[in-house]
Design a protein around this motif. Structure first.
Motif, short mmCIF file in Angstrom:
data_model
loop_
_atom_site.label_atom_id
_atom_site.label_comp_id
_atom_site.label_asym_id
_atom_site.label_seq_id
_atom_site.Cartn_x
_atom_site.Cartn_y
_atom_site.Cartn_z
N LEU A 1 12.75 16.03 -7.06
CA LEU A 1 11.74 16.77 -7.81
C LEU A 1 10.44 15.99 -7.89
O LEU A 1 9.35 16.58 -7.91
N ALA A 2 10.54 14.66 -7.98
CA ALA A 2 9.34 13.83 -8.04
C ALA A 2 8.50 13.94 -6.78
O ALA A 2 7.30 13.69 -6.80
N LEU A 3 9.13 14.34 -5.68
CA LEU A 3 8.41 14.54 -4.42
C LEU A 3 7.77 15.92 -4.33
O LEU A 3 7.14 16.25 -3.33
N GLY A 4 7.95 16.74 -5.39
CA GLY A 4 7.35 18.06 -5.41
C GLY A 4 8.26 19.17 -4.94
O GLY A 4 7.82 20.31 -4.77
N LYS A 5 9.54 18.88 -4.74
CA LYS A 5 10.48 19.91 -4.31
C LYS A 5 10.86 20.81 -5.48
O LYS A 5 10.82 20.39 -6.64
N ALA A 6 11.27 22.03 -5.17
CA ALA A 6 11.69 22.99 -6.19
C ALA A 6 13.21 22.93 -6.36
O ALA A 6 13.94 22.67 -5.40
N LEU B 1 0.82 -1.21 0.00
CA LEU B 1 0.00 0.00 0.00
C LEU B 1 0.86 1.27 0.00
O LEU B 1 0.77 2.11 0.91
N PRO B 2 1.71 1.46 -1.02
CA PRO B 2 2.56 2.65 -1.06
C PRO B 2 1.75 3.91 -1.37
O PRO B 2 0.68 3.84 -1.99
N ASP B 3 2.28 5.05 -0.97
CA ASP B 3 1.64 6.33 -1.31
C ASP B 3 1.96 6.74 -2.74
O ASP B 3 1.18 7.46 -3.37
N GLY B 4 3.13 6.33 -3.23
CA GLY B 4 3.54 6.72 -4.57
C GLY B 4 4.43 5.67 -5.21
O GLY B 4 4.91 4.74 -4.54
N ILE B 5 4.66 5.82 -6.51
CA ILE B 5 5.51 4.89 -7.26
C ILE B 5 6.41 5.68 -8.20
O ILE B 5 5.99 6.70 -8.77
N LEU B 6 7.66 5.24 -8.34
CA LEU B 6 8.61 5.85 -9.26
C LEU B 6 8.84 4.89 -10.43
O LEU B 6 9.26 3.75 -10.23
N LEU B 7 8.56 5.38 -11.64
CA LEU B 7 8.71 4.56 -12.85
C LEU B 7 9.96 4.91 -13.65
O LEU B 7 10.41 4.10 -14.46
N GLN B 8 10.51 6.11 -13.44
CA GLN B 8 11.53 6.64 -14.35
C GLN B 8 12.93 6.11 -14.10
O GLN B 8 13.86 6.43 -14.84
N PHE B 9 13.12 5.29 -13.05
CA PHE B 9 14.47 4.87 -12.68
C PHE B 9 14.75 3.41 -13.04
O PHE B 9 15.77 2.87 -12.64
N GLY B 10 13.85 2.80 -13.80
CA GLY B 10 14.03 1.40 -14.18
C GLY B 10 14.05 1.17 -15.67
O GLY B 10 13.81 0.06 -16.14
N PHE C 1 -5.04 0.83 -12.57
CA PHE C 1 -4.65 0.23 -11.30
C PHE C 1 -4.20 1.30 -10.31
O PHE C 1 -4.60 1.28 -9.14
N PHE C 2 -3.36 2.23 -10.75
CA PHE C 2 -2.86 3.26 -9.84
C PHE C 2 -3.99 4.14 -9.33
O PHE C 2 -4.05 4.48 -8.14
N GLN C 3 -4.89 4.51 -10.24
CA GLN C 3 -6.00 5.37 -9.86
C GLN C 3 -6.90 4.66 -8.84
O GLN C 3 -7.33 5.26 -7.84
N ASP C 4 -7.20 3.40 -9.09
CA ASP C 4 -8.10 2.66 -8.21
C ASP C 4 -7.50 2.42 -6.83
O ASP C 4 -8.23 2.37 -5.83
N LYS C 5 -6.19 2.25 -6.76
CA LYS C 5 -5.53 1.97 -5.48
C LYS C 5 -5.04 3.24 -4.78
O LYS C 5 -4.48 3.16 -3.68
N GLY C 6 -5.24 4.39 -5.41
CA GLY C 6 -4.81 5.64 -4.79
C GLY C 6 -3.30 5.81 -4.73
O GLY C 6 -2.79 6.46 -3.80
N ILE C 7 -2.59 5.24 -5.70
CA ILE C 7 -1.13 5.34 -5.74
C ILE C 7 -0.74 6.45 -6.71
O ILE C 7 -1.12 6.42 -7.89
N ARG C 8 0.01 7.42 -6.24
CA ARG C 8 0.44 8.53 -7.09
C ARG C 8 1.65 8.12 -7.91
O ARG C 8 2.61 7.53 -7.38
N VAL C 9 1.61 8.39 -9.20
CA VAL C 9 2.81 8.25 -10.03
C VAL C 9 3.62 9.52 -9.84
O VAL C 9 3.21 10.61 -10.25
N LEU C 10 4.76 9.40 -9.18
CA LEU C 10 5.56 10.56 -8.81
C LEU C 10 6.41 11.02 -9.99
O LEU C 10 6.91 10.22 -10.77
N GLY C 11 6.58 12.33 -10.09
CA GLY C 11 7.37 12.88 -11.18
C GLY C 11 6.55 13.00 -12.45
O GLY C 11 5.35 13.28 -12.42
N THR C 12 7.19 12.77 -13.58
CA THR C 12 6.52 12.88 -14.87
C THR C 12 5.32 11.95 -14.95
O THR C 12 5.41 10.77 -14.60
N SER C 13 4.19 12.47 -15.41
CA SER C 13 2.96 11.69 -15.47
C SER C 13 3.04 10.62 -16.55
O SER C 13 3.82 10.72 -17.51
#
Length: 686
Positions: A341-346, A100-109, A125-137
């Motif tokens: 940056l994927a976490l929303g930092k500037a 049950l993660p809050d977010g997922i990172l796809l860009q590093f694999g 799947f991500f939308q239904d489980k409430g998992i945010r795709v972090l960084g680039t959509s």
């Protein structure tokens, strides 16, 4: 060539709330790249490891999925939990439902993780489980992967792209090629390392290519060929607040027609005018902003060498092999910053870990040259086509750093050839016009033979389309080699001694000639040349990579050696003692990321014991060449000459090796040297 103009689209708001988490991120699922393959190797171990470090620094619980047991990122103590499972939809869904993660990172694999994420997004799947795709959509990723969508997005901002059309069948591809006109290039969508791509001069070529491409992808793009144009890359970083910078620009030595992963790459670009550089930089930033990338991406351009006409070839909205190269070339920790940056930092809120004074919003400035050269192991396969094209075949790469192109290219040749070749040497590979027109891995040394046997810069340019600037620099090496050989012959005839002056040795070293290379030309041994140059006081300078061309003091020990920049002018002081760890060099069949794991484990053990650690390696894809892994990192050759230079400079207490190939050979040489008799040597070879 140019697309039809459309009305300009409204600019996105400066603050993009889609990429700023509205709830705290406490647990993140990170997708690795799985098993190594052509076009997807150790660079994703590096990027994934950096991402996990960044997340842990923010106090986030990390869960990693990666079945590759040889990687550093799966080592105990890095990620909080590791699942050794395939990177596929079923495995990711099971882990996500369990964790049950809050977010997922796809860009590093790499492409493996992206393709998996895209399919799960389509299934909601991500939308239904409430998992945010972090960084680039995922939508932006699909815009860059689907060629038809990609061209449509570029048309919205009036950025040029090659005249092209998508096809989902061989018959449709043939029809589109007839409309566009031959020659064309076929590219597969959602493919790795140019898999299934190639150039077609006629319908028969196209049918074969389209069948191959459609066997690994549901869609192909048939586009006008721009073979012979320059290929330029920019690494771009953007945050959710629309701060955007270019971290590095790179230029391919080979003209368009050779995959960038197969080409020699030079950073920063050497043949662009300032107007061309700024034109492409502005286009890169404009495109990345319009696509909505948050994090890091790579954008590739084709540039007409006879005009300022250009077009965008592709955008990789993820970490890639080029990203690893750019990160190591500049010292800018791209993967680490992208994860933040994927976490929303500037960008202005992230400190530059190299200078520890500037922010991550500060564009790197280079006062040196970097050359990347691929390594192939084609001779280990039967019936393989040796010609280089738009699909990758290389299994690894090396990165050399110096102050001149001549110095750096000679370093790179020695690295990639395991020191069986001394540098840009004649008569190692024969010259032929066919080799220039349809290159193999031998082309760089075939050029050396061509110059030695009377070919001119214009002759070779006409056959290869390689920029004259590069060829002039290579010809300079050959001319000095011939000059040194003539002097040696003349003085051997006259019987005179002491003709090899300090000025000649300095000039040779500044052009990248090794001691062994000089010795071969003048009839001496490597040790005799080493002794002579040390008597003359001809010693390499130690320089830092600081990302800001010395505008601010650097706090890191990311180092290289050069004979440029004055005599005895070092950026760092001497050290007294410590343990040298030799990396594995370029990946090859039979020696890969597992030896990087060994080297990293050794460094971490040394540091945990309070022992000063010194790493020597030249592979930009590795975790061991991260500046924060050891006390001092030398991005240098694993040769007898250079390892001994570093051991003497650092007064090393010992040397450890962790490969059965390149570094173990140097270990034997160094261990046998009376100059290092005081040191201890250890080896771990499989």
């Amino acid at each position: 060539m140019m697309h039809t103009k459309r009305p300009p689209q409204p600019r996105r708001p400066l603050l993009d709330h889609r990429f700023i988490p509205d709830q705290p991120i406490r647990k993140v699922l990170v997708l690795g790249s799985g098993g190594l393959s052509i076009g997807q190797a150790g660079e994703f171990d590096y990027s994934g490891s950096q991402a996990i470090k960044a997340l842990k620094q923010e106090g986030i619980y990390t869960v990693l999925i990666n079945p590759n047991i040889a990687t550093v990122q799966t080592t105990r103590g890095l990620a909080d939990k590791v699942y050794f499972l395939p990177i596929d939809q079923d495995s990711v869904m099971k882990v996500a439902e369990n964790e049950l993660p809050d977010g997922i990172l796809l860009q590093f694999g790499g492409q493996t993780a992206l393709n998996c994420g895209i399919e799960l997004h389509k299934r909601r799947f991500f939308q239904d489980k409430g998992i945010r795709v972090l960084g680039t959509s995922v939508e932006t990723i699909m815009d860059t992967e689907d060629r038809e969508r990609f061209n449509a997005r570029l048309a919205e901002i009036e950025e040029p792209f090659a005249h092209s059309a998508s096809a989902s069948s061989v018959e449709q591809a043939v029809k589109e090629a007839q409309r566009i006109g031959y020659p064309v290039i076929v590219r597969a969508a959602y493919a790795l390392g140019g898999l299934g791509s190639g150039f077609a001069n006629n319908a028969n070529d196209l049918v074969n290519l389209a069948r191959k491409a459609l066997s690994c992808s549901p869609q192909v793009l048939v586009e006008r060929s721009m073979k012979g144009w320059k290929e330029i890359e920019y690494e771009v970083v953007r945050d959710a607040f629309d701060n955007c910078i270019t971290v590095c620009n790179m230029e391919n030595f080979d003209p368009l027609g050779v995959h960038t992963g197969e080409s020699i790459v030079v950073a920063p670009s050497q043949t662009l005018s300032d107007a061309e550089y700024q034109m492409l930089r502005n286009s890169a930033i404009k495109t990345v902003r319009h696509l909505g990338v948050v994090g890091e991406c790579n954008i590739q351009f084709a540039l007409n060498p006879n005009s300022r006409e250009y077009c965008i070839i592709e955008v990789n909205a993820r970490l890639s092999r080029s990203s690893a190269l750019a990160s190591k070339a500049t010292g800018y920790p791209l993967a680490f910053v992208a994860a933040k940056l994927a976490l929303g930092k500037a960008l202005p809120a992230i400190r530059n870990s190299i200078t520890q004074e500037t922010t991550a919003c500060f564009e790197p400035s280079l006062d040196y040259i970097v050359v990347k050269m691929p390594r192939w192991d084609l001779k280990k396969f039967e019936r393989v086509n040796p010609h280089l094209g738009s699909s990758m075949k290389s299994v690894g790469e090396v990165m050399a750093i110096g102050r001149t192109f001549e110095e750096t290219i000679q370093k790179a040749i020695r690295m990639v050839r395991d020191y069986y070749v001394n540098g840009f040497e004649r008569d190692i590979e024969p010259y032929s016009d066919e080799e220039m027109q349809t290159p193999t891995e031998a082309r760089i040394l075939a050029i050396a033979s061509g110059f030695a046997h009377g070919r001119t810069v214009d002759d070779i340019h006409a056959q290869s389309q390689i920029d004259r600037w590069f060829l002039q620099r290579l010809a300079h090496i050959t001319h000095f080699e011939q000059h040194l050989t003539r002097l040696a012959g003349a003085h051997a005839t006259s019987g005179s001694d002491n003709w090899l002056t300090v000025e000649l040795i300095w000039r040779a070293k500044q052009l990248g000639f090794s001691d062994r290379q000089i010795g071969r030309l003048v009839g001496n041994t490597e040790l005799e040349i080493r002794k002579l140059r040390k008597e003359y006081g001809v010693l390499p300078n130690v320089k830092q990579i600081d990302t800001v061309a010395a505008e601010f003091p650097a706090k890191t020990n990311y180092l290289y050696m050069t004979y440029a920049g004055g005599r005895g002018i070092h950026d760092v002081s001497d050290r007294a003692g410590g343990m040298v760890v030799l990396g594995s060099g370029a990946y090859r069949i039979g020696s890969s990321v597992e030896f990087d794991w060994c080297a990293v484990s050794a460094i971490r053990t040394l540091r945990s014991q309070g022992t000063h650690s010194i790493m020597i390696n030249y592979n930009p894809e590795t975790v061991s060449t991260d500046y924060d892994e050891c006390d001092r990192l030398y991005f240098e050759e694993l040769s007898f000459e250079r390892v001994l230079d570093i051991c003497e400079r650092e007064a090393a207490d010992g040397v450890s090796c962790f490969d059965g190939r390149s570094d173990s050979q140097q270990h034997c040489h160094v261990a046998a040297s009376p100059r290092c008799a005081h040191s201890r040597y250890d080896t771990r070879n499989d």
